[in-house]
Design a protein around this motif. Structure first.
Motif, PDB file in Angstrom:
ATOM      1  N   ILE A  23      25.804  49.744  34.292  1.00  0.00           N
ATOM      2  CA  ILE A  23      26.232  48.632  34.081  1.00  0.00           C
ATOM      3  C   ILE A  23      27.137  48.651  33.002  1.00  0.00           C
ATOM      4  O   ILE A  23      26.531  48.702  31.798  1.00  0.00           O
ATOM      5  CB  ILE A  23      25.120  47.246  34.155  1.00  0.00           C
ATOM      6  N   ARG A  24      28.161  47.952  32.934  1.00  0.00           N
ATOM      7  CA  ARG A  24      29.330  47.897  31.755  1.00  0.00           C
ATOM      8  C   ARG A  24      29.364  46.434  31.389  1.00  0.00           C
ATOM      9  O   ARG A  24      29.554  45.601  32.252  1.00  0.00           O
ATOM     10  CB  ARG A  24      30.560  48.365  32.151  1.00  0.00           C
ATOM     11  N   ALA A  25      28.844  45.899  30.178  1.00  0.00           N
ATOM     12  CA  ALA A  25      28.878  44.424  29.680  1.00  0.00           C
ATOM     13  C   ALA A  25      29.802  44.249  28.648  1.00  0.00           C
ATOM     14  O   ALA A  25      30.042  45.082  27.949  1.00  0.00           O
ATOM     15  CB  ALA A  25      27.254  44.243  29.608  1.00  0.00           C
ATOM     16  N   GLY A  26      29.962  42.976  28.698  1.00  0.00           N
ATOM     17  CA  GLY A  26      30.717  42.308  27.288  1.00  0.00           C
ATOM     18  C   GLY A  26      29.710  41.296  26.693  1.00  0.00           C
ATOM     19  O   GLY A  26      29.243  40.511  27.550  1.00  0.00           O
ATOM     20  N   VAL A  27      29.767  41.102  25.559  1.00  0.00           N
ATOM     21  CA  VAL A  27      29.156  40.204  24.848  1.00  0.00           C
ATOM     22  C   VAL A  27      30.070  39.008  24.068  1.00  0.00           C
ATOM     23  O   VAL A  27      30.768  39.817  23.258  1.00  0.00           O
ATOM     24  CB  VAL A  27      28.087  40.370  23.819  1.00  0.00           C
ATOM     25  N   VAL A  28      30.091  37.907  24.406  1.00  0.00           N
ATOM     26  CA  VAL A  28      31.006  37.010  23.479  1.00  0.00           C
ATOM     27  C   VAL A  28      30.040  36.007  22.818  1.00  0.00           C
ATOM     28  O   VAL A  28      29.336  35.202  23.636  1.00  0.00           O
ATOM     29  CB  VAL A  28      31.657  36.238  24.738  1.00  0.00           C
ATOM     30  N   THR A  29      30.320  35.878  21.399  1.00  0.00           N
ATOM     31  CA  THR A  29      29.515  34.945  20.851  1.00  0.00           C
ATOM     32  C   THR A  29      30.546  33.684  20.752  1.00  0.00           C
ATOM     33  O   THR A  29      31.589  33.779  20.264  1.00  0.00           O
ATOM     34  CB  THR A  29      29.130  35.374  19.580  1.00  0.00           C
ATOM     35  N   ILE A  30      30.293  32.466  21.044  1.00  0.00           N
ATOM     36  CA  ILE A  30      31.028  31.231  20.866  1.00  0.00           C
ATOM     37  C   ILE A  30      30.424  30.385  19.620  1.00  0.00           C
ATOM     38  O   ILE A  30      29.317  29.955  19.549  1.00  0.00           O
ATOM     39  CB  ILE A  30      31.036  30.353  22.129  1.00  0.00           C
ATOM     40  N   SER A  31      31.179  30.834  18.399  1.00  0.00           N
ATOM     41  CA  SER A  31      30.507  29.918  17.320  1.00  0.00           C
ATOM     42  C   SER A  31      31.810  29.655  16.347  1.00  0.00           C
ATOM     43  O   SER A  31      32.580  30.451  15.945  1.00  0.00           O
ATOM     44  CB  SER A  31      29.497  30.900  16.639  1.00  0.00           C
ATOM     45  N   ASP A  32      32.096  28.423  16.049  1.00  0.00           N
ATOM     46  CA  ASP A  32      32.999  28.067  14.985  1.00  0.00           C
ATOM     47  C   ASP A  32      32.651  28.741  13.583  1.00  0.00           C
ATOM     48  O   ASP A  32      33.444  29.563  12.916  1.00  0.00           O
ATOM     49  CB  ASP A  32      33.218  26.562  14.778  1.00  0.00           C
ATOM     50  N   LYS A  33      31.518  28.573  13.111  1.00  0.00           N
ATOM     51  CA  LYS A  33      31.185  29.442  11.965  1.00  0.00           C
ATOM     52  C   LYS A  33      30.867  30.536  11.787  1.00  0.00           C
ATOM     53  O   LYS A  33      31.450  31.417  11.030  1.00  0.00           O
ATOM     54  CB  LYS A  33      29.740  28.569  11.446  1.00  0.00           C
ATOM     55  N   GLY A  34      30.642  31.269  13.092  1.00  0.00           N
ATOM     56  CA  GLY A  34      30.517  32.659  13.053  1.00  0.00           C
ATOM     57  C   GLY A  34      31.939  33.209  13.029  1.00  0.00           C
ATOM     58  O   GLY A  34      32.341  34.339  12.347  1.00  0.00           O
ATOM     59  N   TYR A  35      32.886  32.558  13.693  1.00  0.00           N
ATOM     60  CA  TYR A  35      34.298  32.951  13.867  1.00  0.00           C
ATOM     61  C   TYR A  35      34.905  33.080  12.437  1.00  0.00           C
ATOM     62  O   TYR A  35      35.689  33.928  12.063  1.00  0.00           O
ATOM     63  CB  TYR A  35      35.087  32.164  14.888  1.00  0.00           C
ATOM     64  N   ALA A  36      34.587  31.703  11.778  1.00  0.00           N
ATOM     65  CA  ALA A  36      35.091  31.766  10.439  1.00  0.00           C
ATOM     66  C   ALA A  36      34.523  32.540   9.367  1.00  0.00           C
ATOM     67  O   ALA A  36      34.993  32.716   8.170  1.00  0.00           O
ATOM     68  CB  ALA A  36      34.806  30.238  10.101  1.00  0.00           C
ATOM     69  N   GLY A  37      33.366  33.394   9.855  1.00  0.00           N
ATOM     70  CA  GLY A  37      33.009  34.018   8.821  1.00  0.00           C
ATOM     71  C   GLY A  37      31.801  33.523   7.896  1.00  0.00           C
ATOM     72  O   GLY A  37      31.380  34.051   7.036  1.00  0.00           O
ATOM     73  N   GLU A  38      31.521  32.407   8.237  1.00  0.00           N
ATOM     74  CA  GLU A  38      30.635  31.569   7.495  1.00  0.00           C
ATOM     75  C   GLU A  38      28.993  31.806   8.076  1.00  0.00           C
ATOM     76  O   GLU A  38      28.209  31.101   7.376  1.00  0.00           O
ATOM     77  CB  GLU A  38      30.851  30.052   7.791  1.00  0.00           C
ATOM     78  N   ARG A  39      28.861  32.315   9.059  1.00  0.00           N
ATOM     79  CA  ARG A  39      27.431  32.593   9.750  1.00  0.00           C
ATOM     80  C   ARG A  39      27.427  33.726  10.421  1.00  0.00           C
ATOM     81  O   ARG A  39      28.277  34.454  11.050  1.00  0.00           O
ATOM     82  CB  ARG A  39      27.219  31.553  10.671  1.00  0.00           C
TER      83      ARG A  39
END
Length: 170
Positions: free
Chosen positions: A3-19
């Motif tokens: 199984i080939r998978a993808g992982v998407v994190t949805i996070s404003d703070k994570g995307y901005a590097g704040e978390r």
């Protein structure tokens, strides 16, 4: 079947590097322990268009078997992952989202607040999980016995129904 998978994190703070993306990292680690290859990983803000773009790209161009999202399934105004997912899937697989909420409720009553959905885009299974490490750990424990057969069915492999839910292997 690998199984080939993808992982998407949805996070404003994570995307901005704040978390730090703890949930996404844990998801990658747990999938690897399950023998699932994580071929793609990204983090995007809570913007439906960006979420949709990744889901479409990974299903249509990367031909992944499975895409798991973490984050954006709650009740805040910015939590739009279920809407973004519904906009790109062809068919819902409601039982997966239902079992995540039902079994999650046994661990914490707050699990019922998750609005996560699951469905198919073509032959790619997409499942939304909440954004906490505990929800990721519990969710993957719940999904582990289901994913291999679900992915096989989505791919049209071994679609025969067998007694006791056991797949026949030629």
């Amino acid at each position: 079947m690998k199984i080939r998978a993808g992982v998407v994190t949805i996070s404003d703070k994570g995307y901005a590097g704040e978390r730090e993306d703890v949930s996404g990292s844990l998801m990658v680690e747990l999938l690897a322990q399950m023998g699932i290859e994580v071929a793609q990983r990204t983090i995007v803000p809570d913007e439906p268009e960006q979420i949709q773009r990744v889901l479409v790209d990974w299903a249509d161009r990367e031909d992944l078997d499975l895409v798991l999202t973490t984050g954006g399934t709650g009740l805040t105004p910015r939590d739009r992952t279920p809407e973004a997912t519904r906009a790109v899937i062809d068919r819902e697989v409601p039982g997966l989202a239902e079992v995540l909420r039902f079994e999650g409720y046994r661990q914490t009553p707050m699990a019922v607040i998750s609005r996560g959905v699951a469905g198919l885009r073509g032959q790619t299974l997409i499942i939304n999980l909440p954004g906490s490490p505990k929800a990721v750990r519990d969710g993957l424990r719940i999904l582990a016995p289901i994913l291999p057969h679900a992915v096989q069915m989505a791919r049209g492999i071994d679609t025969e129904h067998h007694p006791h839910g056991e797949a026949h292997h030629a």
